[in-house]
Each structure stands twice: as structure tokens, then as C-alpha cells.
Design an enzyme around this catalytic site. Sequence first.
Site, short mmCIF file in Angstrom:
data_model
loop_
_atom_site.label_atom_id
_atom_site.label_comp_id
_atom_site.label_asym_id
_atom_site.label_seq_id
_atom_site.Cartn_x
_atom_site.Cartn_y
_atom_site.Cartn_z
N ASP A 72 0.82 -1.31 0.03
CA ASP A 72 -0.20 -0.06 0.12
C ASP A 72 0.83 1.20 0.13
OD1 ASP A 72 1.06 -0.36 2.53
OD2 ASP A 72 -0.97 -1.24 3.34
N ASP A 141 -8.19 -3.62 14.20
CA ASP A 141 -9.53 -3.95 13.47
C ASP A 141 -9.64 -5.18 12.57
OD1 ASP A 141 -8.43 -2.73 11.43
OD2 ASP A 141 -9.89 -1.22 11.26
N HIS A 143 -7.83 -5.24 9.86
CA HIS A 143 -7.41 -5.01 8.59
C HIS A 143 -6.15 -5.51 8.21
CE1 HIS A 143 -5.51 -1.02 10.01
NE2 HIS A 143 -4.63 -1.65 9.15
N GLU A 148 -9.62 -2.12 5.13
CA GLU A 148 -10.47 -1.73 6.28
C GLU A 148 -11.54 -2.76 6.35
OE1 GLU A 148 -8.73 0.12 8.16
OE2 GLU A 148 -8.31 1.78 7.41
#
Length: 266
Positions: A72, A141, A143, A148
Site C-alpha cells: 500500500d 480492527d 485489516h 479496512e
Amino acid sequence: MRLIPLRNTAEVGKWAARHIVNRINAFKPTAERPFILGLPTGGTPMEAYKYLIAMHKAGEVSFKHVVTFNMDEYVGLPKEHPESYYTFMHTNFFDHVDIPAENINLLNGNAADIDAECRRYEEKIKSYGKIHLFMGGVGVDGHIAFNEPASSLASRTRIKTLTQETRIANSRFFGGDANLVPKYALTVGVGTLLDAEEVMILVTGHGKAQALQAAVEGSINHMWTISCLQLHAKAIMVCDEPSTMELKVKTVKYFRELEAENVKDL
């Protein structure tokens, strides 16, 4: 799925680095047949990069015939910015090993046409056939890369809006100010990751314990994108002791016994 239960972050980094080196050396890459390696950024892989550099300097591995694709990149952050993933990768890894510049692939978060950049990246990955080993981390979370919660499990390289939780987590790299963290990022998709021959996720710290539990003991759920790896034929979770705190005792015991021979000499 394999789970490698280790004691601390240093052991996670060392095990991951040794696994990458073993995979590269067993592959015996050449210029015509390079080893394709997917790489992450952030705090979690830092130990792995340190060990990879040390093993390279010791003559145990060469990256001359390795092609890399990063997961990313932030949108709108100049590549020379100290917190761009371009800068991170060169500072913490690329500048210390013998990988040719032309073998390094990074997303361009400043491309004039973002959609075209994402298509270009995806197509370049496909031009090599597949990524042989993708190393990654996981967010609190769940991801992976910047996929996400609620990301499509069939998604491809694209632009994503970062959650406030992710921006707060990454603010430690921006002087503690979440407002300085870009709101958008380019990321490989969940489907892109699942196409890799092998995926190795590094999980460290108690803050990642719920995500690890969801990945290993939970159901496949797009709200925990890490859970998609239950669908992968060769997924490995390399974790330290604090990150296993939400797993059942019998789960950890099972994998500790199963992997006993593979965690010696750390």
C-alpha cells in the site's frame, strides 16, 4: 492455516526472516525466473527487516533476483516525505540489500489517474504469474494492507478511505497528530492477497489479540478482513505471546505442539 506461537516481537521477526530466506534460497531465483515477494510497512515488520538485512550481510541470501511488490501507499503524500511508504521501504530495507531498483514495485499515491495506477499495479503483479510469498501485518480492527472492515473479500488494488481508528493508530508516525495522517490510501485487494502462493501475517502485541482470535477461531467475515485467510491454502500467522491472549488455551497448545520443531534455535 498454520499458527506459529512465539514469545516476543524479536522472535516473530527472526522466524519470519528465516522463512523468507529459506523460501528464496529453495526457489533458486534467476533473472529469467525471479522470486516474487510482497512486503508491508509499519512497526510490526521492522524486526523482520532487521534480520533480513543481517542475513544478507552475512551472505545467507541475495535479493538480486527478487522482485518486490508493496502492499500500500498513502494518497497525496510526496514520495520523499519521511512517512511515505516509499521512504520507509528504502530507509528500512531496500537501501541495505542488493535488490536492483528496477525490481522494486511501489504504488504511486500521487498518480494523476489513481484508477489507472491501481489497474497498472494489478496487471504488473499478474504479469509475473503470482506473488510467491506475501508478508503482511494486521490492524487492531483486523485489516490487512489497507483493506479496512467491510472490504470485499474479492477486492483488487484500489483506493480506500482510512478509518479514524487506523489514522489514530498511524498517528504515532506523524507526531501523534491523526489529522496529519492522509485520509486515503492505495492498497492491494483482499483478492490480490488471496492469489499469492503463500501469505505470512505477523501479529504482535496485546492490541492485536482480538484480530488474531477472529482470524483463527472466528468465522469468515468481511468485518474482520484478516479472517479471509481461512480460505487460503498456505496461510501462516506468526505471533508473539501477548497477541494470543484472546485465543483458547487449547488452540495455542495445539499449535505449539504442532510447530515445536519449527521454532527451535530462535
